[in-house]
Design an enzyme around this catalytic site. Structure first.
Site, PDB file in Angstrom:
ATOM      1  N   SER A  17       0.837  -1.209   0.000  1.00  0.00           N
ATOM      2  CA  SER A  17       0.000   0.000   0.000  1.00  0.00           C
ATOM      3  C   SER A  17       0.874   1.262   0.000  1.00  0.00           C
ATOM      4  CB  SER A  17      -0.979  -0.002   1.174  1.00  0.00           C
ATOM      5  OG  SER A  17      -0.318   0.171   2.395  1.00  0.00           O
ATOM      6  N   MET A  91      10.386  -6.974   4.465  1.00  0.00           N
ATOM      7  CA  MET A  91      10.511  -7.519   5.816  1.00  0.00           C
ATOM      8  C   MET A  91      11.736  -8.425   5.943  1.00  0.00           C
ATOM      9  SD  MET A  91       8.109  -5.853   7.107  1.00  0.00           S
ATOM     10  CE  MET A  91       7.727  -6.511   8.721  1.00  0.00           C
ATOM     11  N   ARG A  92      12.886  -7.859   5.597  1.00  0.00           N
ATOM     12  CA  ARG A  92      14.128  -8.617   5.769  1.00  0.00           C
ATOM     13  C   ARG A  92      15.200  -7.724   6.382  1.00  0.00           C
ATOM     14  NH1 ARG A  92      15.387 -13.365   3.982  1.00  0.00           N
ATOM     15  NH2 ARG A  92      17.559 -12.783   3.725  1.00  0.00           N
ATOM     16  N   ASN A 108      13.827   3.836   4.372  1.00  0.00           N
ATOM     17  CA  ASN A 108      12.915   2.839   4.939  1.00  0.00           C
ATOM     18  C   ASN A 108      11.786   3.561   5.668  1.00  0.00           C
ATOM     19  OD1 ASN A 108      11.985   0.219   5.762  1.00  0.00           O
ATOM     20  ND2 ASN A 108      12.838   0.623   7.795  1.00  0.00           N
ATOM     21  N   HIS A 110       9.128   2.912   8.815  1.00  0.00           N
ATOM     22  CA  HIS A 110       8.961   2.024   9.966  1.00  0.00           C
ATOM     23  C   HIS A 110       7.760   2.493  10.781  1.00  0.00           C
ATOM     24  CE1 HIS A 110      10.150  -0.817  13.048  1.00  0.00           C
ATOM     25  NE2 HIS A 110       9.895   0.129  13.943  1.00  0.00           N
ATOM     26  N   SER A 137       7.846   6.519  10.913  1.00  0.00           N
ATOM     27  CA  SER A 137       9.071   7.282  10.639  1.00  0.00           C
ATOM     28  C   SER A 137       9.656   6.858   9.302  1.00  0.00           C
ATOM     29  CB  SER A 137      10.132   6.982  11.708  1.00  0.00           C
ATOM     30  OG  SER A 137       9.626   7.166  13.016  1.00  0.00           O
ATOM     31  N   GLU A 144      22.603  -0.296  11.321  1.00  0.00           N
ATOM     32  CA  GLU A 144      21.862  -0.566  12.553  1.00  0.00           C
ATOM     33  C   GLU A 144      20.368  -0.686  12.245  1.00  0.00           C
ATOM     34  OE1 GLU A 144      20.699   1.594  16.709  1.00  0.00           O
ATOM     35  OE2 GLU A 144      22.244   2.532  15.458  1.00  0.00           O
ATOM     36  N   LEU A 145      19.765  -1.822  12.555  1.00  0.00           N
ATOM     37  CA  LEU A 145      18.374  -2.097  12.192  1.00  0.00           C
ATOM     38  C   LEU A 145      17.444  -1.011  12.750  1.00  0.00           C
ATOM     39  CD1 LEU A 145      16.295  -4.148  10.968  1.00  0.00           C
ATOM     40  CD2 LEU A 145      16.146  -5.118  13.272  1.00  0.00           C
ATOM     41  N   ASP A 146      16.699  -0.365  11.859  1.00  0.00           N
ATOM     42  CA  ASP A 146      15.753   0.701  12.224  1.00  0.00           C
ATOM     43  C   ASP A 146      16.445   1.827  13.000  1.00  0.00           C
ATOM     44  OD1 ASP A 146      13.684  -0.764  11.060  1.00  0.00           O
ATOM     45  OD2 ASP A 146      13.272  -1.822  12.922  1.00  0.00           O
ATOM     46  N   GLU A 175       1.088   6.892   6.865  1.00  0.00           N
ATOM     47  CA  GLU A 175       2.304   6.493   6.142  1.00  0.00           C
ATOM     48  C   GLU A 175       2.187   6.879   4.675  1.00  0.00           C
ATOM     49  OE1 GLU A 175       3.867   2.490   6.724  1.00  0.00           O
ATOM     50  OE2 GLU A 175       2.875   2.358   8.659  1.00  0.00           O
TER      51      GLU A 175
HETATM   52  C1  GAR Z   1       3.968  -0.684   6.726  1.00  0.00           C
HETATM   53  O1  GAR Z   1       3.222  -0.414   7.883  1.00  0.00           O
HETATM   54  C2  GAR Z   1       5.428  -0.410   6.986  1.00  0.00           C
HETATM   55  O2  GAR Z   1       5.651   0.690   7.826  1.00  0.00           O
HETATM   56  C3  GAR Z   1       5.852  -1.684   7.643  1.00  0.00           C
HETATM   57  O3  GAR Z   1       5.200  -2.698   6.938  1.00  0.00           O
HETATM   58  C4  GAR Z   1       3.974  -2.185   6.427  1.00  0.00           C
HETATM   59  C5  GAR Z   1       3.927  -2.467   4.938  1.00  0.00           C
HETATM   60  O4  GAR Z   1       2.664  -2.164   4.426  1.00  0.00           O
HETATM   61  N1  GAR Z   1       7.275  -1.858   7.627  1.00  0.00           N
HETATM   62  C6  GAR Z   1       7.956  -2.476   8.582  1.00  0.00           C
HETATM   63  O5  GAR Z   1       7.441  -2.976   9.548  1.00  0.00           O
HETATM   64  C7  GAR Z   1       9.463  -2.513   8.358  1.00  0.00           C
HETATM   65  N2  GAR Z   1      10.125  -2.926   9.544  1.00  0.00           N
HETATM   66  P1  GAR Z   1       2.452  -2.066   2.858  1.00  0.00           P
HETATM   67  O6  GAR Z   1       3.032  -3.349   2.241  1.00  0.00           O
HETATM   68  O7  GAR Z   1       0.945  -2.017   2.708  1.00  0.00           O
HETATM   69  O8  GAR Z   1       3.131  -0.843   2.354  1.00  0.00           O
END
Ligand code: GAR
Length: 213
Positions: A17, A91-92, A108, A110, A137, A144-146, A175
């Site tokens: 999305s 998500m990696r 990124n 988050h 954010s 460093e992760l996030d 977002e």
């Molecule tokens: C979003 O909420 C994004 O912030 C999160 O995954 C979702 C993806 O939604 N990202 C993380 O958690 C990264 N660590 P989307 O596929 O509908 O864009």
């Protein structure tokens, strides 16, 4: 003089999305060159195809170690010669080698008010901590992760009857405003990762994230 388009590769794992928000924003001088997913059935791939954007799948399940996956991922991304790599629900965890290769040109998003709630299950954790405010954010990616420098955030209230899904939906809607805004700053060359490790906007280091209203 005609400005060359900024080439962007978007990495996804799921619904996409945020990718859709970037497509819909029609940011001037931005060329969505490709969408790459580690999940073959990610709905975001369909969104990309509908918008006429090239897609590729690189499944992590065919790899036994992170370093060789990331080496192939880097090769695949670089085939599209991006100026910017946008992680949108990818998500990696990335190796330091890959992250370093894209230093200053990888963003990124988050779903938390970083530095709070790095990692997974951010909405559940915000509720458990009885936060009154939550959000999302966008940051430059570092090893460093996030933990890379935060550029901008959106905030939402946590309401009395929220569960994790309701709260996640409230954050996600914002977002979709946040990510295109920051990506546009990058295309306008207003945004950079400084040698000091800070995010710079309009020629000055950001001492605090920009809060979008
Ligand atoms: C979003 O909420 C994004 O912030 C999160 O995954 C979702 C993806 O939604 N990202 C993380 O958690 C990264 N660590 P989307 O596929 O509908 O864009």
């Amino acid at each position: 003089m005609i400005k060359p388009n900024l080439r962007v590769v978007v990495l996804i794992s799921g619904s996409g999305s945020n990718l859709q928000a970037l497509i819909d924003a029609q940011i001037p001088n931005l060329d969505l060159a490709a969408v790459i997913s580690n999940e073959p059935h990610a709905f975001g791939l369909e969104r990309a195809q509908r918008a006429g954007i090239a897609t590729a799948v690189l499944s992590h399940r065919n790899y036994s170690d992170r370093a060789s996956y990331d080496a192939d991922l880097q090769r695949l991304i670089d085939q599209y010669a991006p100026n910017l790599v946008v992680l949108a629900g990818f998500m990696r965890i990335l190796t330091a080698t890959l992250v370093e290769h894209y230093r200053g040109r990888m963003l990124n998003i988050h779903p938390s008010l970083l530095p709070k709630f790095q990692g997974l299950h951010t909405h559940e954790r915000a509720l458990a901590a009885r936060e009154q405010e939550h959000g999302a954010s966008v940051h430059f990616v570092t090893a460093e992760l996030d933990g890379g420098p935060v550029i901008a955030q959106v905030r939402v209230p946590v309401l009395p009857n929220d569960d994790a899904d309701i709260l996640a939906a409230r954050v996600l809607a914002r977002e979709h405003q946040l990510y295109p805004t920051v990506v546009q700053w990058f295309t306008e060359q207003r945004l950079a990762l400084g040698a000091d490790g800070r995010a710079w906007l309009d020629g000055a280091p950001l001492l605090h994230p920009q809060i979008l209203m």
